[in-house]
Design a protein around this motif. Structure first.
Motif, PDB file in Angstrom:
ATOM      1  N   TYR A  58       0.829  -1.210   0.000  1.00  0.00           N
ATOM      2  CA  TYR A  58       0.000   0.000   0.000  1.00  0.00           C
ATOM      3  C   TYR A  58       0.864   1.261   0.000  1.00  0.00           C
ATOM      4  N   LYS A  59       1.915   1.272   0.814  1.00  0.00           N
ATOM      5  CA  LYS A  59       2.791   2.440   0.904  1.00  0.00           C
ATOM      6  C   LYS A  59       3.523   2.705  -0.408  1.00  0.00           C
ATOM      7  N   ASN A  60       3.673   1.666  -1.233  1.00  0.00           N
ATOM      8  CA  ASN A  60       4.399   1.809  -2.494  1.00  0.00           C
ATOM      9  C   ASN A  60       3.479   1.617  -3.702  1.00  0.00           C
ATOM     10  N   LYS A  61       2.189   1.807  -3.492  1.00  0.00           N
ATOM     11  CA  LYS A  61       1.210   1.518  -4.551  1.00  0.00           C
ATOM     12  C   LYS A  61       1.414   2.348  -5.809  1.00  0.00           C
ATOM     13  N   ASP A  62       2.027   3.508  -5.677  1.00  0.00           N
ATOM     14  CA  ASP A  62       2.247   4.372  -6.846  1.00  0.00           C
ATOM     15  C   ASP A  62       3.582   4.105  -7.532  1.00  0.00           C
ATOM     16  N   ASN A  63       4.324   3.144  -7.012  1.00  0.00           N
ATOM     17  CA  ASN A  63       5.654   2.869  -7.564  1.00  0.00           C
ATOM     18  C   ASN A  63       5.883   1.377  -7.728  1.00  0.00           C
ATOM     19  N   LYS A  67       3.698  -1.571 -14.998  1.00  0.00           N
ATOM     20  CA  LYS A  67       3.316  -0.455 -15.867  1.00  0.00           C
ATOM     21  C   LYS A  67       2.744  -0.911 -17.206  1.00  0.00           C
ATOM     22  N   ASN A 160      11.449  -3.387  -7.571  1.00  0.00           N
ATOM     23  CA  ASN A 160      11.509  -2.005  -8.024  1.00  0.00           C
ATOM     24  C   ASN A 160      12.457  -1.170  -7.161  1.00  0.00           C
TER      25      ASN A 160
END
Length: 231
Positions: A58-63, A67, A160
């Motif tokens: 959740y803390k890294n959901k944007d990374n 893609k 990542n």
């Protein structure tokens, strides 16, 4: 210069919650035997390991490493080929690994309490209700929930975080992923050989569905085999 601190942090992120879950599992297993050991393990995982990994995801959901998306027919074909390759590795590497480690395996088994045995035959000591509950948990967690969370955690987040290592990132993470299975300590060579190619392909195409689909498929067949043996 590659950041060694990140590498150490990633390793700790993988190992510490898994170790804590195993400590809880062993502690509870020593003070009770009313719950089958496999079911107890899943309870401990749901208490400690899953919440931690979900929090990190959740803390890294944007990374996340997710893609691009390959076509569905390519995904299905790729998962099938990878599964066949894993089957080949199980035939070649698993017997060799167990042969090399036979003395260690026998010593560990000799000092491991009977309660912690996950052999399907052990479940016959419990009621039909408990057997069914264990099989349901085993299927839901081992086939669906566990692989998806693990793949997002290891291939989505941790890989990542090591992206500056290039294609070595999925290699490192696959090794860490295998070693973090403290509850299955004698199949590391097989897990590394089977999971390294899906990890590299997921990294190359930035499509985590490759490793998720492969992981779920492998666990599906092993879980069905387990349940059929029990029932």
């Amino acid at each position: 210069m590659k950041n060694k601190t990140i590498f150490y942090k990633v390793t700790l992120l993988a190992f510490i919650p898994a170790l804590l879950a195993m400590i809880l599992y062993v502690f509870l297993g020593k003070i009770q035997n009313n719950i089958p050991s496999l079911l107890l393990f899943y309870i401990c995982v749901c208490i400690i390991l899953f919440p931690f990994e979900l929090y990190v995801i959740y803390k890294n959901k944007d990374n996340l490493l997710n893609k691009n998306k390959i076509k569905w027919w390519q995904l299905i074909l790729l998962i099938g080929v990878l599964f066949l390759f894993a089957g080949l590795m199980s035939v070649i590497i698993t017997p060799l690994e167990h042969s090399i480690l036979s003395n260690i395996i026998n010593k560990v088994n000799s000092i491991t309490p009977t309660y912690f045995n996950w052999d399907p035959s052990v479940l016959t000591n419990y009621s039909n209700t408990m057997i069914i509950i264990t099989c349901i948990f085993h299927f839901m967690l081992n086939v669906i929930i566990f692989p998806i969370i693990e793949e997002f955690f290891f291939r989505g987040v941790l890989t990542n975080k090591l992206k500056e290592y290039g294609y070595l990132a999925p290699v490192f993470i696959t090794i860490i992923f295998s070693l973090y299975h403290f509850w299955l300590p004698f199949d590391n060579l097989f897990r590394i050989a089977a999971f390294i190619l899906p990890a590299i392909l997921a990294y190359k195409y930035k499509d985590i569905r490759i490793s998720i689909g492969f992981h779920c498929t492998c666990n599906l067949f092993s879980t069905i085999s387990f349940i059929l043996t029990v029932l």
